[in-house]
Enzyme design. Structure first.
Site, PDB file in Angstrom:
ATOM      1  N   GLU A 156      44.886  -5.461  -9.927  1.00 40.95           N
ATOM      2  CA  GLU A 156      44.528  -4.280  -9.124  1.00 40.95           C
ATOM      3  C   GLU A 156      44.511  -2.957  -9.889  1.00 40.95           C
ATOM      4  OE1 GLU A 156      47.233  -4.373  -5.808  1.00 40.95           O
ATOM      5  OE2 GLU A 156      46.428  -6.240  -5.036  1.00 40.95           O
ATOM      6  N   GLU A 261      44.358 -15.688  -3.358  1.00 40.82           N
ATOM      7  CA  GLU A 261      44.931 -14.986  -2.209  1.00 40.82           C
ATOM      8  C   GLU A 261      44.020 -15.048  -0.979  1.00 40.82           C
ATOM      9  OE1 GLU A 261      46.674 -11.224  -3.362  1.00 40.82           O
ATOM     10  OE2 GLU A 261      46.873 -11.881  -5.436  1.00 40.82           O
TER      11      GLU A 261
HETATM   12  C1  XIL Z   1      52.253  -9.564  -1.134  1.00 45.70           C
HETATM   13  C2  XIL Z   1      53.225 -10.625  -0.603  1.00 45.70           C
HETATM   14  O1  XIL Z   1      52.505 -11.568   0.140  1.00 45.70           O
HETATM   15  C3  XIL Z   1      54.283  -9.972   0.261  1.00 45.70           C
HETATM   16  O2  XIL Z   1      55.280 -10.917   0.624  1.00 45.70           O
HETATM   17  C4  XIL Z   1      54.935  -8.793  -0.474  1.00 45.70           C
HETATM   18  O3  XIL Z   1      55.813  -8.128   0.401  1.00 45.70           O
HETATM   19  C5  XIL Z   1      53.883  -7.827  -0.978  1.00 45.70           C
HETATM   20  O4  XIL Z   1      52.945  -8.519  -1.778  1.00 45.70           O
HETATM   21  N1  XIL Z   1      47.887  -8.455  -3.571  1.00 45.70           N
HETATM   22  C6  XIL Z   1      48.659  -9.219  -4.401  1.00 45.70           C
HETATM   23  C7  XIL Z   1      49.825  -9.972  -3.862  1.00 45.70           C
HETATM   24  O5  XIL Z   1      48.299  -9.384  -5.582  1.00 45.70           O
HETATM   25  O6  XIL Z   1      50.852 -10.111  -4.811  1.00 45.70           O
HETATM   26  C8  XIL Z   1      50.360  -9.323  -2.609  1.00 45.70           C
HETATM   27  O7  XIL Z   1      51.390 -10.159  -2.065  1.00 45.70           O
HETATM   28  C9  XIL Z   1      49.235  -9.092  -1.616  1.00 45.70           C
HETATM   29  C10 XIL Z   1      48.176  -8.200  -2.178  1.00 45.70           C
END
Ligand code: XIL
Length: 370
Positions: A156, A261
């Site tokens: 990111e 994700e």
């Molecule tokens: C999120 C997790 O799912 C949560 O449990 C945590 O509180 C915050 O992070 N982008 C990413 C992930 O790369 O690591 C994130 O995961 C969601 C957005």
């Protein structure tokens, strides 16, 4: 006698073929297409959530840790590393023959404050930050050398309009922090796949800068093997067409795409599809309409949306290395609390009772024709 043996052999072969066919798992259905993965939370990693662990073993061929390999957990204080959870996670993956992903080395969120400041609370110099990045990346990647097969090296770092995120890494080091991170990772494990991972990576501005970034890395002799396209998507945005254009653009620049994700929220979104974890929106009853279950029409829309995405992934299976869901069951999904805390969402493939949803069978069916 000979005939008897041949017949027995045939019967056994057919029944083992049927047994394999009737396994009905995502892992099996997608085995010749791409890895199909899930994120694992702590209860799954330490084995307390046995029901989810059974699902993971049966259904998935790849895993990534949802939180425990982020820098605030791995190195909460400078030089004091905590590896217990990550060790268990990697051990689980190896024991179950899974393609293990490390998430994530350099990210502006879930990073401890000490990373950027000196003992007086002032920003450290670029030299000190480089040293800290190098130490973090080298220590973590070397520990799992040859075992973690792919790393989200940087997460990111680029905005939708194509500009660089004004993170602390950027403030102190400028754009250079990205090639540095890739170089450190490559040196620590020359055989691991290295990825740049981000959300909203279908925005044309982002696509342009990410492609430029890949070119810059390559011109410096630094390897990048894949783009991780986070897929925290909703029912309407992005369009399949936009997503496809970006996927194709990345692969035309010579890398594989990982769909990372993935989850499809069934709830109204206050702003589209940002996944910047520090963005929050106040609770509003109107934004939490399905506390007791999804209405039939929304359910159908949600299933169609999953199928549309998987049709796209199967169409481009030669370009895709992995598709990873961001969790197993609905009640564990971070989407219940993001971007609005306390909602009831239905984004994943297994329900709150750990039951497989009908969509799974439909996704498996798609693999029979593509
Ligand atoms: C999120 C997790 O799912 C949560 O449990 C945590 O509180 C915050 O992070 N982008 C990413 C992930 O790369 O690591 C994130 O995961 C969601 C957005």
């Amino acid at each position: 006698m000979k005939r008897f043996y041949i017949l027995t052999f045939l019967t056994l072969s057919i029944s083992s073929f049927n047994a394999q066919k009737s396994d009905n798992s995502l892992k099996q259905a997608f085995q010749n297409k791409f890895y199909i993965g899930t994120a694992m939370n702590l209860e799954q990693i330490n084995g307390k959530d046995k029901k989810s662990v059974d699902i993971i073993k049966k259904q998935f061929s790849s895993i990534v840790a949802e939180n425990c390999m982020k820098s605030m957990y791995l190195q909460p204080q400078e030089g004091k590393f905590f590896f217990d959870d990550a060790d268990q996670f990697v051990g689980f993956g190896e024991k179950n023959n899974m393609f293990i992903i490390g998430h994530t080395l350099i990210w502006h969120s879930q990073v401890p404050n000490w990373f950027f400041i000196d003992k007086d609370g002032k920003n450290v110099s670029s030299e000190v930050l480089k040293q800290r990045m190098k130490n973090h990346i080298t220590t973590v990647v070397s520990r799992y050398k040859g075992r973690v097969k792919g790393w989200d090296v940087v997460n990111e770092a680029i905005m939708e309009d194509g500009s660089y995120r004004k993170s602390k890494f950027y403030e102190i080091l400028g754009e250079e922090f990205i090639p540095l991170a890739f170089r450190y990772a490559q040196e620590a494990d020359p055989n691991a796949e290295l990825y740049y991972n981000d959300y909203n990576e279908w925005h044309p501005g982002k696509v342009k800068t990410v492609i430029q970034l890949m070119k810059d890395l390559k011109s410096k002799g630094i390897r990048i093997d894949g783009i991780g396209m986070q897929a925290h998507v909703g029912l309407d945005t992005p369009s399949i067409d936009e997503y496809e254009k970006a996927m194709v653009a990345y692969t035309e620049s010579g890398v594989k795409v990982n769909i990372t994700e993935l989850e499809i929220s069934a709830l109204p979104s206050p702003w589209g599809t940002s996944a910047n974890v520090s963005d929050k929106v106040a609770y509003d009853e109107k934004m939490n309409p399905y506390k007791k279950g999804l209405p039939k029409d929304v359910q159908a829309q949600w299933e169609n949306r999953y199928q549309d995405f998987f049709k796209l992934f199967l169409k481009h299976q030669d370009k895709i290395r992995r598709v990873t869901l961001w969790g197993v069951t609905d009640n564990q999904s971070w989407k219940n609390d993001f971007p609005i805390k306390g909602r009831t969402d239905y984004p994943l493939l297994f329900d709150r009772q750990f039951k497989v949803k009908p969509i799974v069978e439909k996704l498996i069916k798609l693999t029979e024709t593509k």
